[in-house]
Enzyme design. Structure first.
Site, PDB file in Angstrom:
ATOM      1  N   ILE A  31       0.869  -1.167   0.000  1.00 20.89           N
ATOM      2  CA  ILE A  31       0.000   0.000   0.000  1.00 20.89           C
ATOM      3  C   ILE A  31       0.912   1.224   0.000  1.00 20.89           C
ATOM      4  CG2 ILE A  31      -2.008  -1.089   1.043  1.00 20.89           C
ATOM      5  CD1 ILE A  31      -1.248  -0.053   3.702  1.00 20.89           C
ATOM      6  N   ASP A  32       0.397   2.323  -0.513  1.00 18.85           N
ATOM      7  CA  ASP A  32       1.221   3.512  -0.691  1.00 18.85           C
ATOM      8  C   ASP A  32       1.777   4.021   0.634  1.00 18.85           C
ATOM      9  OD1 ASP A  32       0.576   3.434  -3.373  1.00 18.85           O
ATOM     10  OD2 ASP A  32      -1.101   4.837  -3.165  1.00 18.85           O
ATOM     11  N   LYS A  33       2.866   4.747   0.551  1.00 17.90           N
ATOM     12  CA  LYS A  33       3.517   5.330   1.733  1.00 17.90           C
ATOM     13  C   LYS A  33       2.517   6.081   2.603  1.00 17.90           C
ATOM     14  CE  LYS A  33       6.680   9.083   2.995  1.00 17.90           C
ATOM     15  NZ  LYS A  33       7.575  10.153   2.479  1.00 17.90           N
ATOM     16  N   THR A  75      -0.743   5.947   2.619  1.00 16.63           N
ATOM     17  CA  THR A  75      -1.992   5.240   2.902  1.00 16.63           C
ATOM     18  C   THR A  75      -1.758   4.399   4.152  1.00 16.63           C
ATOM     19  OG1 THR A  75      -2.638   5.152   0.573  1.00 16.63           O
ATOM     20  CG2 THR A  75      -3.650   3.542   2.039  1.00 16.63           C
ATOM     21  N   ARG A 122      -7.319   5.669  -5.854  1.00 11.56           N
ATOM     22  CA  ARG A 122      -7.072   7.092  -6.085  1.00 11.56           C
ATOM     23  C   ARG A 122      -7.412   7.499  -7.523  1.00 11.56           C
ATOM     24  NH1 ARG A 122      -0.994   7.652  -4.013  1.00 11.56           N
ATOM     25  NH2 ARG A 122      -1.369   9.877  -4.474  1.00 11.56           N
TER      26      ARG A 122
END
Length: 315
Positions: free
Chosen positions: A143-145, A147, A243
């Site tokens: 998962i994104d930094k 998030t 997103r």
């Protein structure tokens, strides 16, 4: 054994028509099938006559004897670091983490340490998946930094392989909570739009014809002030999927610096709260335990910064 190299002799099942990699995986349950495929292809497997077997898809001799040379895992170049982790579940096979926003998953340019990988190396002390022949944490998904939320990592090759199959089959239950700009109408629906790297900006993901199929199902949980709290259930799991998909229907995530543009009405709230990330949280993760075969499901409440944003926008 010689300098970390193990030589294993095993007899495969007396079953006709089995692929060599499948037969060896059944006979050697501590080594994943993916690892065995790689070993066969690199000339590490011989039959009873000492002949190299280099094709994983070739048929095994029923009841035949095979010799497998297994090199020691290549040491990771990452440094274990004592970084606090919120551990939701852990056993001998896997670990579920509730990741805080701001924590990078993998070391990369600009973030060479201080990542989830460094934290797992310290916490698990070497008891991690080496499915690629490298002694490193078995990060099955990311998962994104910026998030927050639930992630699973594998401690063993077989757990890694089993989880990866579930992700590939899109059978993992992954649900995100997002605070989006505007109120979606209808209040629920689906976005089925292929994603790939943007031709104009390789650092961004975009809807691109011929990209990988991506499907997001969304439903409104609460109406906010010119905004909404939505649940996004992923049928697929592409990079930046929530997103990009929500932005594509005119409802970008609040605080998203890449795919969103802050409305004037929201700027004072974001500034007051110093909220400077996409309002996205991996709130639910469900899967079948890859070795025990029981169903596991985990839920995570929104972190305090998203809860504060929700409260400030609540009608």
């Amino acid at each position: 054994m010689d300098r970390g190299v193990s030589t294993i002799e095993t007899c495969v099942a007396a079953t006709e028509g089995l692929r060599l990699d499948r037969a060896l995986a059944d006979a050697l349950p501590t080594i994943s099938r993916e690892r065995l495929k790689a070993l066969i292809s690199t000339g590490a497997v011989t039959d009873a006559q000492g002949v190299l077997r280099r094709d994983p898809a070739s048929k095994a001799v029923p009841g035949g004897l095979y010799r497998v040379v297994v090199p020691a895992p290549t040491p990771a170049h990452n440094t274990p670091q004592d970084i606090p982790l919120n551990i939701v579940f852990e056993d001998d096979h896997l670990i579920v983490i509730d990741k805080q926003a701001g924590l990078v998953v993998h070391p990369a340019a600009g973030n060479l340490d201080g990542t989830l990988v460094n934290a797992l190396l310290h916490h698990c002390a070497g008891r991690l998946s080496g499915i690629g022949g490298v002694a490193r944490p078995g990060i099955v998904h990311r998962i994104d930094k910026d998030t927050s939320g639930l992630m699973v990592a594998a401690k063993t090759d077989r757990a890694h392989e089993g989880l990866a199959k579930q992700f590939a089959a899109h059978s993992i239950d992954r649900r995100y909570k997002a605070i989006v700009s505007g109120r979606p109408l209808p209040a629920q629906g689906s976005v089925d739009a292929p994603l790939a790297r943007s031709p104009q900006n390789r650092k961004k993901v975009a809807i691109v014809a011929g990209g990988k199929r991506a499907v997001t199902h969304f439903s409104t949980l609460a109406r906010l002030r010119d905004a909404a709290l939505v649940e996004c259930r992923l049928e697929t799991g592409r990079t930046h999927q929530v997103r990009v998909h929500m932005a594509s229907i005119g409802h970008p995530l609040l605080g998203d610096p890449v795919y969103g543009r802050t409305k004037p009405a929201h700027r004072p709230v974001l500034e007051t709260l110093n909220f400077r990330r996409q309002a996205l949280h991996a709130a639910r993760l469900g899967f079948i335990h890859p070795l025990e075969s029981n169903a596991l499901a985990f839920d995570s409440e929104m972190p305090s910064d998203m809860q504060e944003l929700f409260d400030s926008l609540n009608v």
